[in-house]
Design an enzyme around this catalytic site. Sequence first.
Site, PDB file in Angstrom:
ATOM      1  N   VAL A 109       0.852  -1.197   0.000  1.00 20.88           N
ATOM      2  CA  VAL A 109       0.000   0.000   0.000  1.00 20.88           C
ATOM      3  C   VAL A 109       0.885   1.243   0.000  1.00 20.88           C
ATOM      4  O   VAL A 109       1.915   1.277   0.667  1.00 20.88           O
ATOM      5  CB  VAL A 109      -0.897  -0.013   1.265  1.00 20.88           C
ATOM      6  CG1 VAL A 109      -1.720   1.262   1.379  1.00 20.88           C
ATOM      7  CG2 VAL A 109      -1.801  -1.232   1.253  1.00 20.88           C
ATOM      8  N   GLY A 110       0.496   2.258  -0.781  1.00 26.69           N
ATOM      9  CA  GLY A 110       1.223   3.535  -0.754  1.00 26.69           C
ATOM     10  C   GLY A 110       2.615   3.452  -1.345  1.00 26.69           C
ATOM     11  O   GLY A 110       3.517   4.156  -0.918  1.00 26.69           O
ATOM     12  N   GLY A 112       3.111   3.403  -4.901  1.00 26.46           N
ATOM     13  CA  GLY A 112       3.121   3.877  -6.287  1.00 26.46           C
ATOM     14  C   GLY A 112       2.817   2.791  -7.301  1.00 26.46           C
ATOM     15  O   GLY A 112       3.098   2.958  -8.487  1.00 26.46           O
ATOM     16  N   GLY A 114      -0.325   1.425  -7.633  1.00 31.26           N
ATOM     17  CA  GLY A 114      -1.744   1.423  -7.965  1.00 31.26           C
ATOM     18  C   GLY A 114      -2.627   0.581  -7.076  1.00 31.26           C
ATOM     19  O   GLY A 114      -3.693   0.113  -7.526  1.00 31.26           O
ATOM     20  N   SER A 115      -2.235   0.406  -5.813  1.00 31.54           N
ATOM     21  CA  SER A 115      -3.042  -0.449  -4.938  1.00 31.54           C
ATOM     22  C   SER A 115      -4.442   0.129  -4.698  1.00 31.54           C
ATOM     23  O   SER A 115      -5.429  -0.606  -4.665  1.00 31.54           O
ATOM     24  CB  SER A 115      -2.260  -0.674  -3.640  1.00 31.54           C
ATOM     25  OG  SER A 115      -3.051  -0.545  -2.523  1.00 31.54           O
ATOM     26  N   SER A 116      -4.551   1.452  -4.561  1.00 30.04           N
ATOM     27  CA  SER A 116      -5.880   2.031  -4.286  1.00 30.04           C
ATOM     28  C   SER A 116      -6.810   1.870  -5.494  1.00 30.04           C
ATOM     29  O   SER A 116      -7.985   1.514  -5.341  1.00 30.04           O
ATOM     30  CB  SER A 116      -5.765   3.506  -3.886  1.00 30.04           C
ATOM     31  OG  SER A 116      -5.183   4.258  -4.917  1.00 30.04           O
ATOM     32  N   ALA A 117      -6.281   2.084  -6.702  1.00 33.24           N
ATOM     33  CA  ALA A 117      -7.127   1.939  -7.893  1.00 33.24           C
ATOM     34  C   ALA A 117      -7.529   0.485  -8.099  1.00 33.24           C
ATOM     35  O   ALA A 117      -8.679   0.187  -8.449  1.00 33.24           O
ATOM     36  CB  ALA A 117      -6.390   2.455  -9.133  1.00 33.24           C
ATOM     37  N   ALA A 118      -6.588  -0.433  -7.853  1.00 34.53           N
ATOM     38  CA  ALA A 118      -6.902  -1.856  -8.024  1.00 34.53           C
ATOM     39  C   ALA A 118      -7.947  -2.291  -6.993  1.00 34.53           C
ATOM     40  O   ALA A 118      -8.832  -3.100  -7.299  1.00 34.53           O
ATOM     41  CB  ALA A 118      -5.627  -2.699  -7.884  1.00 34.53           C
ATOM     42  N   ASP A 159      -4.369   5.372 -13.307  1.00 33.89           N
ATOM     43  CA  ASP A 159      -4.297   4.181 -12.445  1.00 33.89           C
ATOM     44  C   ASP A 159      -5.548   3.309 -12.590  1.00 33.89           C
ATOM     45  O   ASP A 159      -5.461   2.091 -12.766  1.00 33.89           O
ATOM     46  CB  ASP A 159      -4.124   4.575 -10.975  1.00 33.89           C
ATOM     47  CG  ASP A 159      -2.731   5.120 -10.685  1.00 33.89           C
ATOM     48  OD1 ASP A 159      -2.010   5.431 -11.648  1.00 33.89           O
ATOM     49  OD2 ASP A 159      -2.375   5.238  -9.498  1.00 33.89           O
TER      50      ASP A 159
END
Length: 328
Positions: A109-110, A112, A114-118, A159
Amino acid sequence: MEVIASSPGKTILFGEHGVVYGKKALAVAISPRVRAKVSSNDSLGVNVKSEALKLNHLSTYNSQTKKWAPTPPDMLTSIYVAIENIGKETGNIDLMNNLLLEITSDLPVGSGVGSSAATATATLAALNQWWGTNLSLEKISELAFLSEEITHGKPSGIDNTVSTFGGLISFEDGTIESYSLSYSLPLVVADSGVPKQTSLQVQKVITMKQQKPEIVAEILDAMHELSERAIPAIHNKNLKTLGDLMNLNHELLVSLGVSHEKLDSLCEIARKAGAVGAKLTGAGGGGTIIALAPSFNDVETIVKALKLEGATIISSEISIEGVKIEQY
Ligand code: MEV
């Protein structure tokens, strides 16, 4: 019954930050994925469990106040926004009881990648399947963008696009082009372990752009040009040229003030270990670098050198598949 959807992480090959201002960027999906599992339980609302964030939260959506109660923790806001948006889009907003959403992830996480978009796209796809609604991939990406706005403030949309569609894409002012690769890129994605916050780095560039508009405009134009030149280099498998363009892109990001000494030193170490090019990827300020090996035979030496410097290898594999249903 349960539904599992998964989405890939991403790495930006060229053009991060420039893409926020409508310049061209190139990005590729990577093999580590986020999985979202939807099932029913007896909670009166939506129960979100995230293994990576070590959070387990239950909120109920109130259609009158249009709010979740209790207010979800900050780290889960973008997920609850995704659930709310797909609930509205599909007419299921008042049926969001007894739902359990469990998120598991191979992605840091955090960093770069793309964990939040995925997470958003996998959540949306899982609920789309759960309710039997037939939202298009374009709609899933569009709704994931709204969650990205919560996480990043001023996202370009690259992303959510990569985690939805997978593969190699170019992204310019919302226009997406997909490219098929006839070979596999010997690309190493390595996490520096230095935490970063995308919104902070994006803000840094906004401030610099306000203070030095002409200079920043030229840097952003130069980034666009690198992305343009990278397309034929990738197509023709001209890895040496591609590596040179990556090194130049890194220096432009340094000049925008979004690098970090650890990222600079990891890029240098990768080059010394034989990489034809290396750069920070994503928002910078910490997070991840990518290094391009001249061939797959050289990947191991680069990986070893980066590990010795304390980096964690996230991937050296590209994913052709975007968001997909794994089980229903
Ligand atoms: C995000 O992965 C990279 C940035 O270009 C922001 C964005 O495109 O939304 C810094």
